[in-house]
Design a protein around this motif. Structure first.
Motif, PDB file in Angstrom:
ATOM      1  N   LEU A   1     -11.130 -50.445 -44.060  1.00 23.41           N
ATOM      2  CA  LEU A   1     -10.312 -51.635 -43.868  1.00 23.41           C
ATOM      3  C   LEU A   1     -11.222 -52.822 -43.577  1.00 23.41           C
ATOM      4  N   GLU A   2     -11.232 -53.795 -44.480  1.00 27.71           N
ATOM      5  CA  GLU A   2     -12.129 -54.941 -44.339  1.00 27.71           C
ATOM      6  C   GLU A   2     -11.503 -56.008 -43.458  1.00 27.71           C
ATOM      7  N   VAL A   3     -12.323 -56.608 -42.600  1.00 27.62           N
ATOM      8  CA  VAL A   3     -11.879 -57.691 -41.725  1.00 27.62           C
ATOM      9  C   VAL A   3     -12.670 -58.939 -42.098  1.00 27.62           C
ATOM     10  N   ARG A   4     -11.981 -59.949 -42.599  1.00 31.23           N
ATOM     11  CA  ARG A   4     -12.626 -61.206 -42.991  1.00 31.23           C
ATOM     12  C   ARG A   4     -12.370 -62.234 -41.893  1.00 31.23           C
ATOM     13  N   ARG A   5     -13.344 -62.408 -41.033  1.00 32.30           N
ATOM     14  CA  ARG A   5     -13.156 -63.215 -39.817  1.00 32.30           C
ATOM     15  C   ARG A   5     -13.215 -64.713 -40.095  1.00 32.30           C
ATOM     16  N   GLN A   6     -12.251 -65.403 -39.519  1.00 31.34           N
ATOM     17  CA  GLN A   6     -12.188 -66.866 -39.534  1.00 31.34           C
ATOM     18  C   GLN A   6     -11.653 -67.314 -38.171  1.00 31.34           C
ATOM     19  N   PRO A   7     -11.813 -68.604 -37.840  1.00 26.50           N
ATOM     20  CA  PRO A   7     -11.195 -69.079 -36.595  1.00 26.50           C
ATOM     21  C   PRO A   7      -9.672 -68.936 -36.691  1.00 26.50           C
ATOM     22  N   VAL A   8      -9.040 -68.391 -35.659  1.00 28.72           N
ATOM     23  CA  VAL A   8      -7.596 -68.154 -35.654  1.00 28.72           C
ATOM     24  C   VAL A   8      -6.998 -68.777 -34.398  1.00 28.72           C
ATOM     25  N   ASP A   9      -5.992 -69.634 -34.584  1.00 26.26           N
ATOM     26  CA  ASP A   9      -5.199 -70.156 -33.475  1.00 26.26           C
ATOM     27  C   ASP A   9      -4.017 -69.214 -33.306  1.00 26.26           C
ATOM     28  N   ILE A  10      -4.158 -68.249 -32.418  1.00 24.26           N
ATOM     29  CA  ILE A  10      -3.152 -67.190 -32.346  1.00 24.26           C
ATOM     30  C   ILE A  10      -1.843 -67.691 -31.756  1.00 24.26           C
ATOM     31  N   GLY A  11      -1.909 -68.698 -30.875  1.00 29.38           N
ATOM     32  CA  GLY A  11      -0.676 -69.289 -30.342  1.00 29.38           C
ATOM     33  C   GLY A  11       0.147 -69.932 -31.444  1.00 29.38           C
ATOM     34  N   ALA A  12      -0.538 -70.667 -32.338  1.00 29.82           N
ATOM     35  CA  ALA A  12       0.161 -71.302 -33.455  1.00 29.82           C
ATOM     36  C   ALA A  12       0.707 -70.250 -34.417  1.00 29.82           C
ATOM     37  N   ALA A  13      -0.028 -69.151 -34.601  1.00 25.53           N
ATOM     38  CA  ALA A  13       0.441 -68.081 -35.490  1.00 25.53           C
ATOM     39  C   ALA A  13       1.732 -67.465 -34.958  1.00 25.53           C
TER      40      ALA A  13
ATOM     41  N   PRO B   1     -11.485 -58.841 -29.184  1.00 24.68           N
ATOM     42  CA  PRO B   1     -12.705 -59.529 -28.744  1.00 24.68           C
ATOM     43  C   PRO B   1     -12.821 -60.884 -29.426  1.00 24.68           C
ATOM     44  N   VAL B   2     -13.552 -61.792 -28.823  1.00 27.27           N
ATOM     45  CA  VAL B   2     -13.737 -63.113 -29.438  1.00 27.27           C
ATOM     46  C   VAL B   2     -14.430 -62.973 -30.797  1.00 27.27           C
ATOM     47  N   ALA B   3     -15.457 -62.113 -30.833  1.00 24.82           N
ATOM     48  CA  ALA B   3     -16.155 -61.797 -32.094  1.00 24.82           C
ATOM     49  C   ALA B   3     -16.679 -63.034 -32.796  1.00 24.82           C
ATOM     50  N   ALA B   4     -17.221 -63.973 -32.048  1.00 26.17           N
ATOM     51  CA  ALA B   4     -17.791 -65.183 -32.656  1.00 26.17           C
ATOM     52  C   ALA B   4     -19.068 -64.836 -33.410  1.00 26.17           C
ATOM     53  N   PRO B   5     -19.330 -65.506 -34.539  1.00 25.63           N
ATOM     54  CA  PRO B   5     -20.568 -65.245 -35.277  1.00 25.63           C
ATOM     55  C   PRO B   5     -21.801 -65.522 -34.402  1.00 25.63           C
TER      56      PRO B   5
ATOM     57  N   ASP C   1     -12.187 -69.354 -28.298  1.00 18.05           N
ATOM     58  CA  ASP C   1     -12.103 -69.405 -29.759  1.00 18.05           C
ATOM     59  C   ASP C   1     -12.108 -67.975 -30.299  1.00 18.05           C
ATOM     60  N   LEU C   2     -11.094 -67.654 -31.097  1.00 21.66           N
ATOM     61  CA  LEU C   2     -10.947 -66.304 -31.626  1.00 21.66           C
ATOM     62  C   LEU C   2     -11.326 -66.274 -33.097  1.00 21.66           C
ATOM     63  N   TRP C   3     -12.217 -65.355 -33.441  1.00 16.48           N
ATOM     64  CA  TRP C   3     -12.580 -65.140 -34.836  1.00 16.48           C
ATOM     65  C   TRP C   3     -11.990 -63.812 -35.284  1.00 16.48           C
ATOM     66  N   ALA C   4     -11.062 -63.874 -36.233  1.00 14.21           N
ATOM     67  CA  ALA C   4     -10.374 -62.673 -36.703  1.00 14.21           C
ATOM     68  C   ALA C   4      -9.896 -62.908 -38.130  1.00 14.21           C
ATOM     69  N   ASP C   5      -9.315 -61.881 -38.719  1.00 11.15           N
ATOM     70  CA  ASP C   5      -8.752 -61.991 -40.064  1.00 11.15           C
ATOM     71  C   ASP C   5      -7.328 -62.530 -39.932  1.00 11.15           C
ATOM     72  N   PRO C   6      -7.072 -63.784 -40.344  1.00 11.54           N
ATOM     73  CA  PRO C   6      -5.752 -64.390 -40.099  1.00 11.54           C
ATOM     74  C   PRO C   6      -4.609 -63.633 -40.771  1.00 11.54           C
ATOM     75  N   ASP C   7      -4.827 -63.120 -41.975  1.00 11.87           N
ATOM     76  CA  ASP C   7      -3.758 -62.392 -42.666  1.00 11.87           C
ATOM     77  C   ASP C   7      -3.404 -61.100 -41.929  1.00 11.87           C
ATOM     78  N   LYS C   8      -4.415 -60.401 -41.453  1.00 11.78           N
ATOM     79  CA  LYS C   8      -4.149 -59.146 -40.767  1.00 11.78           C
ATOM     80  C   LYS C   8      -3.560 -59.377 -39.371  1.00 11.78           C
ATOM     81  N   ILE C   9      -3.968 -60.440 -38.706  1.00  8.72           N
ATOM     82  CA  ILE C   9      -3.356 -60.771 -37.411  1.00  8.72           C
ATOM     83  C   ILE C   9      -1.890 -61.148 -37.614  1.00  8.72           C
ATOM     84  N   ASP C  10      -1.589 -61.864 -38.690  1.00  8.02           N
ATOM     85  CA  ASP C  10      -0.191 -62.154 -39.025  1.00  8.02           C
ATOM     86  C   ASP C  10       0.597 -60.866 -39.236  1.00  8.02           C
TER      87      ASP C  10
END
Length: 380
Positions: free
Chosen positions: A220-232, A372-376, A260-269
């Motif tokens: 399962l691939e995770v493509r990390r980007q900045p995610v505003d989880i509250g807005a999601a 985790p924050v998982a920042a680059p 700042d959260l770095w995660a895969d926005p589609d998978k967090i959705d």
């Protein structure tokens, strides 16, 4: 460690256990106790007599180690293939081709017809030399049977879930093609909207199956980007309100500031969609979503983000909580494939996070996942 040797065939007393000896591969020298191995281990010496018979082998074969040690291998482990042929006579490990190195894993039968998975390794002091040790590993077939049953259940569930929408799609399209002129525009629109909704249902099911395949295989691939989880979370709530849910049924509380959260926005959705759908469909009263900063589930990070989704319904019975994240768990109300929470857990863990289920303060169900924050590295 249950190990023994005999200096020559028949040299040992039947009433006395054999003397201790070091098993092949120098397991004792490595500090490894054969009795701690998860698989059955049986070792025969150059004369074909058993010198090692560990605890797992006792459990799998129902033969006591003291009865097996010192015995000829074909007597201590009388295996047959599925056609009833004596396995050690058929393979002849000591007298066969000198270039052989072992036997691949295969299903064989113990006395009484019990199946066991067996593989063998021939240990020689020099290439093409005589066999000095015959190392046999045994595995119970029950774990494999459970996997096969799980796959069979998955196929049956998928077939059932696909049948309904595909029957609908086929029925409406066939009706429209045969009797197009007989329907009004409103009737045509209703049929096409139904076909569209059922096609989306099939698409979602196929996506779930692909996710399960990737989770099970660790791909399962995770493509990390900045995610505003509250807005999601806010977007999901707005979608439910637009679909007819009362706005006051949802309570969103976001603690500021969040890391700042770095995660895969589609998978967090996908995770949020499953958890909110669970709360709306199976819960009652207000659905509360708390987004907070918390300790990271990773040891090398200080902060993470935690999301708690809770409702005021009857909750999940205590005896069911350990099955919530397994395949096909559907709770008290039927419907759906029962794969959603299994996928949610796989996605969260692919991000390096954790997810738990418990009882909410209002007696409903409470799901908490922490990422985790998982920042680059370049932002560290």
């Amino acid at each position: 460690m249950t190990v023994g040797t005999s200096s020559a065939p028949g040299a040992q007393d039947a009433g006395n256990p054999p003397a201790a000896a070091r098993p092949p591969g120098d397991l004792a020298g490595l500090g490894i106790d054969p009795d701690q191995l998860p698989d059955g281990l049986v070792v025969a010496d150059e004369q074909g007599r058993v010198i090692c018979f560990n605890a797992a082998a006792e459990r799998i074969t129902a033969v006591r180690a003291r009865d097996a040690l010192g015995q000829p291998l074909e007597k201590a482990l009388p295996l047959e293939d599925l056609e009833g042929r004596r396995w050690w006579q058929l393979t002849d490990p000591y007298g066969g081709l000198a270039i052989r190195v072992g036997q691949p894993e295969r299903n064989l039968l113990l006395p009484g017809g019990r199946e066991v998975l067996v593989s063998a390794r021939y240990v020689r002091t020099r290439p093409t030399g005589p066999v000095r040790r015959l190392v046999v590993t045994l595995r119970d077939t029950e774990a494999r049977r459970r996997t096969e049953r799980s796959h069979a259940e998955l196929i049956a569930t998928v077939a059932h879930e696909l049948r309904s929408p595909l029957t609908s799609v086929k029925g409406f399209t066939a009706t429209l093609l045969a009797k197009w002129e007989r329907f009004t525009d409103d009737q045509k629109r209703l049929m096409l909207e139904t076909v569209d909704a059922d096609a989306d249902r099939v698409t979602r099911l196929i996506a779930e199956l692909l996710d399960i395949s990737r989770i099970d295989s660790g791909r399962l691939e995770v493509r990390r980007q900045p995610v505003d989880i509250g807005a999601a979370v806010g977007r999901h709530i707005q979608a439910y309100v637009a679909a007819g849910q009362p706005a006051d049924r949802f309570l969103l509380r976001v603690q500021q500031p969040l890391p700042d959260l770095w995660a895969d926005p589609d998978k967090i959705d996908q995770v949020l969609s499953n958890l909110l759908e669970n709360a709306v469909r199976h819960g009652e009263g207000t659905v509360t979503i708390d987004v907070t900063a918390t300790a990271s589930p990773r040891e090398d990070e200080d902060t993470g983000t935690s999301v708690i989704v809770s409702d005021e319904g009857p909750g999940i019975p205590e005896e069911s909580m350990n099955r919530v994240f397994t395949r096909f768990w559907r709770g008290s109300k039927r419907g759906g494939t029962g794969l959603g929470l299994y996928i949610v857990k796989g996605i969260v863990e692919a991000h390096g996070g954790t997810i738990t289920v418990g009882r909410a303060p209002g007696a409903g169900a409470e799901f908490r996942f922490t990422l985790p924050v998982a920042a680059p590295a370049y932002l560290a």
